[in-house]
Design a protein around this motif. Structure first.
Motif, PDB file in Angstrom:
ATOM      1  N   LYS A  64       0.825  -1.215   0.000  1.00 14.50           N
ATOM      2  CA  LYS A  64       0.000   0.000   0.000  1.00 14.50           C
ATOM      3  C   LYS A  64       0.856   1.262   0.000  1.00 14.50           C
ATOM      4  O   LYS A  64       0.493   2.263  -0.609  1.00 14.50           O
ATOM      5  N   ARG A  65       2.001   1.222   0.675  1.00 13.47           N
ATOM      6  CA  ARG A  65       2.899   2.378   0.680  1.00 13.47           C
ATOM      7  C   ARG A  65       3.385   2.667  -0.747  1.00 13.47           C
ATOM      8  O   ARG A  65       3.457   3.819  -1.170  1.00 13.47           O
ATOM      9  N   LYS A  68       0.512   4.166  -2.863  1.00 16.68           N
ATOM     10  CA  LYS A  68       0.230   5.579  -2.559  1.00 16.68           C
ATOM     11  C   LYS A  68       1.064   6.531  -3.404  1.00 16.68           C
ATOM     12  O   LYS A  68       0.734   7.702  -3.526  1.00 16.68           O
TER      13      LYS A  68
END
Length: 128
Positions: A64-65, A68
């Motif tokens: 998810k990082r 983003k």
């Protein structure tokens, strides 16, 4: 009213190279890898990370990082880079093979998810 009946669903296919697709959002990746675990180096370069292996990268918070960092322009870049890979595969004389209705190149790198994403972006008026 059931909104699902108003939507046309289509399959997308990315074979074994989803990791390549994620890399193409940030950088070119034209190397051939014998194993998917070898995508860790270009992934780290693309996203400014230092994951030790693909398992670490695929932990939900880590993945998810990376996600983003993506923008609509990143998606456009990934489509263009994937299209260029396919053009180069054709220029090199690689032959597409078909499996259960999906065409792909055995030679790496290759991905076909760009075709589906390009269609979605066009249908939504997001294509430049």
């Amino acid at each position: 009213m059931n909104i699902g009946k108003q939507i046309t669903y289509r399959f997308g296919y990315t074979n074994l190279t989803f990791d390549l697709w994620i890399i193409l959002h940030k950088i070119n990746c034209n190397s051939s890898y014998a194993d998917r675990k070898n995508y860790i180096d270009p992934l780290n370069r693309a996203y400014g990370e230092s994951f030790e292996n693909m398992d670490e990268y695929k932990h939900e918070a880590n993945f998810k990082r990376c996600l983003k960092q993506l923008t609509l322009n990143s998606v456009r870049d990934a489509v263009a880079r994937a299209n260029n890979i396919m053009i180069k595969n054709q220029e090199k004389g690689y032959c597409q093979v078909e499996y259960k209705g999906y065409k792909y190149y055995r030679e790496n790198p290759a991905t076909a998810i760009n075709e589906v994403i390009e269609k979605i972006m066009s249908d939504c008026g997001l294509q430049k």
